[in-house]
Design a protein around this motif. Sequence first.
Motif, PDB file in Angstrom:
ATOM      1  N   GLY A 271       0.782  -1.238   0.000  1.00  0.00           N
ATOM      2  CA  GLY A 271       0.000   0.000   0.000  1.00  0.00           C
ATOM      3  C   GLY A 271       0.810   1.281   0.000  1.00  0.00           C
ATOM      4  O   GLY A 271       0.281   2.350   0.301  1.00  0.00           O
ATOM      5  N   TYR A 272       2.086   1.222  -0.365  1.00  0.00           N
ATOM      6  CA  TYR A 272       2.889   2.451  -0.390  1.00  0.00           C
ATOM      7  C   TYR A 272       2.396   3.424  -1.448  1.00  0.00           C
ATOM      8  O   TYR A 272       2.687   4.623  -1.384  1.00  0.00           O
ATOM      9  CB  TYR A 272       4.369   2.135  -0.623  1.00  0.00           C
ATOM     10  CG  TYR A 272       5.143   1.935   0.653  1.00  0.00           C
ATOM     11  CD1 TYR A 272       5.412   3.007   1.499  1.00  0.00           C
ATOM     12  CD2 TYR A 272       5.584   0.678   1.026  1.00  0.00           C
ATOM     13  CE1 TYR A 272       6.110   2.829   2.672  1.00  0.00           C
ATOM     14  CE2 TYR A 272       6.293   0.493   2.205  1.00  0.00           C
ATOM     15  CZ  TYR A 272       6.549   1.572   3.021  1.00  0.00           C
ATOM     16  OH  TYR A 272       7.238   1.393   4.183  1.00  0.00           O
ATOM     17  N   GLU A 273       1.677   2.889  -2.475  1.00  0.00           N
ATOM     18  CA  GLU A 273       1.207   3.777  -3.526  1.00  0.00           C
ATOM     19  C   GLU A 273       0.201   4.806  -2.997  1.00  0.00           C
ATOM     20  O   GLU A 273      -0.035   5.832  -3.615  1.00  0.00           O
ATOM     21  CB  GLU A 273       0.593   2.962  -4.679  1.00  0.00           C
ATOM     22  CG  GLU A 273      -0.651   2.161  -4.327  1.00  0.00           C
ATOM     23  CD  GLU A 273      -0.348   0.779  -3.741  1.00  0.00           C
ATOM     24  OE1 GLU A 273       0.795   0.583  -3.293  1.00  0.00           O
ATOM     25  OE2 GLU A 273      -1.231  -0.076  -3.697  1.00  0.00           O
ATOM     26  N   ASN A 274      -0.371   4.544  -1.819  1.00  0.00           N
ATOM     27  CA  ASN A 274      -1.379   5.453  -1.282  1.00  0.00           C
ATOM     28  C   ASN A 274      -0.784   6.599  -0.474  1.00  0.00           C
ATOM     29  O   ASN A 274      -1.504   7.437   0.035  1.00  0.00           O
ATOM     30  CB  ASN A 274      -2.345   4.680  -0.378  1.00  0.00           C
ATOM     31  CG  ASN A 274      -2.968   3.517  -1.118  1.00  0.00           C
ATOM     32  OD1 ASN A 274      -3.266   3.632  -2.302  1.00  0.00           O
ATOM     33  ND2 ASN A 274      -3.134   2.392  -0.440  1.00  0.00           N
ATOM     34  N   PHE A 275       0.540   6.575  -0.326  1.00  0.00           N
ATOM     35  CA  PHE A 275       1.141   7.590   0.537  1.00  0.00           C
ATOM     36  C   PHE A 275       1.812   8.678  -0.274  1.00  0.00           C
ATOM     37  O   PHE A 275       2.292   8.455  -1.377  1.00  0.00           O
ATOM     38  CB  PHE A 275       2.166   6.951   1.484  1.00  0.00           C
ATOM     39  CG  PHE A 275       1.538   6.089   2.524  1.00  0.00           C
ATOM     40  CD1 PHE A 275       1.053   6.641   3.695  1.00  0.00           C
ATOM     41  CD2 PHE A 275       1.403   4.729   2.309  1.00  0.00           C
ATOM     42  CE1 PHE A 275       0.462   5.842   4.652  1.00  0.00           C
ATOM     43  CE2 PHE A 275       0.802   3.932   3.268  1.00  0.00           C
ATOM     44  CZ  PHE A 275       0.328   4.485   4.437  1.00  0.00           C
ATOM     45  N   ASP A 276       1.830   9.856   0.331  1.00  0.00           N
ATOM     46  CA  ASP A 276       2.420  11.013  -0.306  1.00  0.00           C
ATOM     47  C   ASP A 276       3.783  11.250   0.339  1.00  0.00           C
ATOM     48  O   ASP A 276       3.866  11.651   1.504  1.00  0.00           O
ATOM     49  CB  ASP A 276       1.488  12.215  -0.080  1.00  0.00           C
ATOM     50  CG  ASP A 276       2.000  13.439  -0.774  1.00  0.00           C
ATOM     51  OD1 ASP A 276       2.800  13.278  -1.721  1.00  0.00           O
ATOM     52  OD2 ASP A 276       1.615  14.551  -0.368  1.00  0.00           O
ATOM     53  N   PHE A 277       4.842  10.934  -0.386  1.00  0.00           N
ATOM     54  CA  PHE A 277       6.190  11.197   0.140  1.00  0.00           C
ATOM     55  C   PHE A 277       7.162  11.347  -1.017  1.00  0.00           C
ATOM     56  O   PHE A 277       6.845  10.999  -2.145  1.00  0.00           O
ATOM     57  CB  PHE A 277       6.649  10.082   1.081  1.00  0.00           C
ATOM     58  CG  PHE A 277       6.851   8.750   0.402  1.00  0.00           C
ATOM     59  CD1 PHE A 277       5.780   7.924   0.108  1.00  0.00           C
ATOM     60  CD2 PHE A 277       8.125   8.321   0.050  1.00  0.00           C
ATOM     61  CE1 PHE A 277       5.961   6.706  -0.519  1.00  0.00           C
ATOM     62  CE2 PHE A 277       8.324   7.096  -0.577  1.00  0.00           C
ATOM     63  CZ  PHE A 277       7.226   6.289  -0.857  1.00  0.00           C
ATOM     64  N   GLU A 278       8.315  11.882  -0.717  1.00  0.00           N
ATOM     65  CA  GLU A 278       9.308  12.089  -1.755  1.00  0.00           C
ATOM     66  C   GLU A 278      10.522  11.187  -1.525  1.00  0.00           C
ATOM     67  O   GLU A 278      10.741  10.715  -0.420  1.00  0.00           O
ATOM     68  CB  GLU A 278       9.781  13.551  -1.750  1.00  0.00           C
ATOM     69  CG  GLU A 278       8.833  14.457  -2.500  1.00  0.00           C
ATOM     70  CD  GLU A 278       8.815  15.845  -1.921  1.00  0.00           C
ATOM     71  OE1 GLU A 278       9.871  16.286  -1.438  1.00  0.00           O
ATOM     72  OE2 GLU A 278       7.742  16.481  -1.938  1.00  0.00           O
TER      73      GLU A 278
END
Lengths: 593, 326
Positions: free
Chosen positions: A440-447
């Motif tokens: 589920g990392y695709e759901n997170f907003d990070f750089e």
Amino acid sequence: MSVATPNDTTANDAQADPVVVALMQRFGERAFVEQATLIGMPVLWVARDSLIDVLRFLREMPEPFNMLFDLSATDERLRGNRQGLPDSDFTVFYQLLSVSRNRDIMLKVALAESDLEVPSSVSLYPNANWYEREVWDMFGVTFHGHPHLTRILMPPTWMGHPLRKDHSARATEFDPYTLTVEGQDKEQQALKFDPEAWGMRRGGEDSEFMFLNLGPNHPSAHGAFRIVLQLEGEEIVDCVPDIGYHHRGAEKMGERQSWHSYIPYTDRVDYTGGVMNNLPYILAVEKLAGITVTDRARTIRVMMAELFRINSHLLFLGTYLQDLGAMTPVFFTFTDRQKAYEVIEAITGFRMHPAWFRIGGVAQDLPKGWDRLMQGFVDWMPKRLAEYERAMMENAIVRERTRNVVAYSTAEALEWGVTGPNLRATGCNFDLRKQRPYSGYENFDFEVPLGGNGDVFDRGQVRIEEMRQSLRIIQQCIDHMPDGDYKADHPLTTPPPRDKMLQHIETLITHFLQVSWGPVLKPNESQQMIEATKGINSYYLTSDGNTMSYRTRIRTPSFPHLQQIPAVMRGGFVPDLIAHLGSIDFVMADVDR
Amino acid sequence: MSWWTPTVEAAFIAMLQALVILLGAVLLGAVMTVVERRLLGLWQDRYGPNRVGPFGTLQLVADMLKIFFKEDWIPPFADRTLFVLAPAIAMASLLLSFIVIPITPGWGVADLHIGLLFFLAMAGINVYAVLFGGWSSGNKYALIGAMRASAQTLSYEVFMGLALMGVVAMAGSFNMREIVNAQEGFWFVIPQFFGFCTFLIAGIAVTHRHPFDQPEAEQELADGYHIEYSSMKFGMFFIGEYVGMVLVSALIVTLFFGGWHGPLLPPIVWFALKTGFFLMLFVLLRASLPRPRYDRVMSFGWKVCLPLTLVNLLVTGAVILLVSPQ
């Protein structure tokens, strides 16, 4: 071309793969046998004679497979379920990775027990050197043309090849161990460094080199790591890392522990990574079991894994600066780590090795008030990170010690199998959380923080920035933690949800079987790569339809990172080596497994 | 009591003074080991040793007991004579330097008219301790440590002496008491600021204190030149380092900060306060700075400090010539 299907799985995807098509065009369809697995990449069996040609083709094609990600072997002699696969007693497998394509390919070579020899691929991929030595050490497969094929993990005096199925796994299966004075002398003699054996000269034009044995007990070796330096004055002419002092046979133990009871062993592979280690193993097992995990469990996993990433990076930062001679920061980062551990302890009940993920979910639901604790930590960290940057990363001495010191380019990094923050410090944007999102990392907003020079400084700075991004991810977990179960409703979820178990006789029986015997997984192979604290960590699991894994291959990031040291260290000074060792961020358990 | 003449009495008092001062110096060095650990604890968010006695004050006694009763081990591969000699030199050369320090108008061991030169000579001898220790240990880490130490001390002693020549020129004497007396009106730190800076740096480098502790750099050489030492031989190196700290602090106070001069409080208190301040500075430096690379330390010494001291000496000389009557 034939397609072997132990189960009806992802054969269709692989067939359409452009790389496979190109390979078929170049070498003909008969050259390969394609194996359908749950690994998530094409798996091709190639004949031993064409192996080097195929590797060279892949290495030199447009958008090449520029990294040898993993190389190991399997003892297939006791494997029951291998219908449709080429006859093989020992299989050597190569996993290649292309950063530009963001794709992998696995090649397998079948070997008969009477003829265990493969051509060496060191000339194509320099990091094959240690992997081939490991395969020789563990399986007794020789690599023709290898420059220095000796044992790497086991002591040079070891008899036998431990990962062979006929090599016992437990001390009780051996005769009692005795060590005589002569035996001890022999062992110590075997540890002596002989430069000639490595093709090194003892002297230069008009001087004699000093061989300095650094480790396995040295304050900056970060564990039981030994590196022999060939010195001219304080300049490092050459060096030879020696590993294996922390080898505990984690892969062998995977063949003796049930799918469930192996979880705590994974915690101890990268011992600063805690539950981060559980993640690739659990994800690979869940692929084999066909379990889809609930959103809540996935988010909890991400949150805990990121917390451990911060924890590991804090340890890195403290020791990195300590290796540069600053004695104070490590105490401050340990204060921060204590705060992280307070949260971890409240949630999992343990600190360093929670072993908290389970097949199908996590061990317990989050406790009441977890969000307040976690928020406290997330609020605490940013000002500390700013302080570390101001006090240390902007310090003139730190900059002078780290800027342009032991710098290497992206191409060199890929060539040596360097991954994770060390790769990103060279400016290569390759983070599996972005490139191949899992859990589920695709759901997170990070750089994804990147460096520019690939030097000691960038490796430190990238990690500080990564901590900030991890804090962002944790903040999103706190704000949007999904409701629902913390375990999947699936027969192979181990152990089954407790409330159901207490009410329901079928679940009770399953619980009893899975805890006493272990869950049984269908025969197949699966693999999961994750972006762990130190780089890409993967578990490649082979199930033979049993309660235990048939073969557990653990690919750890620190192993290639250490192998690269001589390539970048030549010409540096001893203090540069110490700075570089600090900046690699390795733990020996992660190297030796 | 015919032998108890005033001469004998004076000699007796002088001996007693010498004993008190030298013992005091050693004891202060020993106390500093504990004080440093407590201070580092304070600055590093932790307690430090706080279990033995009230606030950990008796930690020193425990440490001493332990180190005295440890096996006095000499490695079989060591050169015994030099190995035993090295810690003795380390301790003796630093202690001997103390005799030139005037503590108060009435207190001091010897009033040598070449006091400052005597200190420089002793500091020169101190290198031999490190060199002998590193060489005789028969250990490569010790050898590299000794190599670094001798190179570093050599380069730093060059301008350590030069840094003080400005002071000597202004006071017109090598005698420490006269230097202190010359600072009655204003401290030499003001006109000799660059001399002070370079001497402080050189002092740290000569005592191998962080950030110039390359000879023992724990992270690199795992203790450097005294890696093979144990028991009280190690203890003498260890205490010697702290005695060196006390010595350099006392010298800075004497040469640049007016020695015992100060308003209201008695001279001994002023001297102690000022010395204590510089001891704290030593500890604070250790707590706050990373360690520069060894070759950078050398080039800093030769390329920055040495020219700076030379310019300082030239300017001082020119100003003195301009101001003086003839």
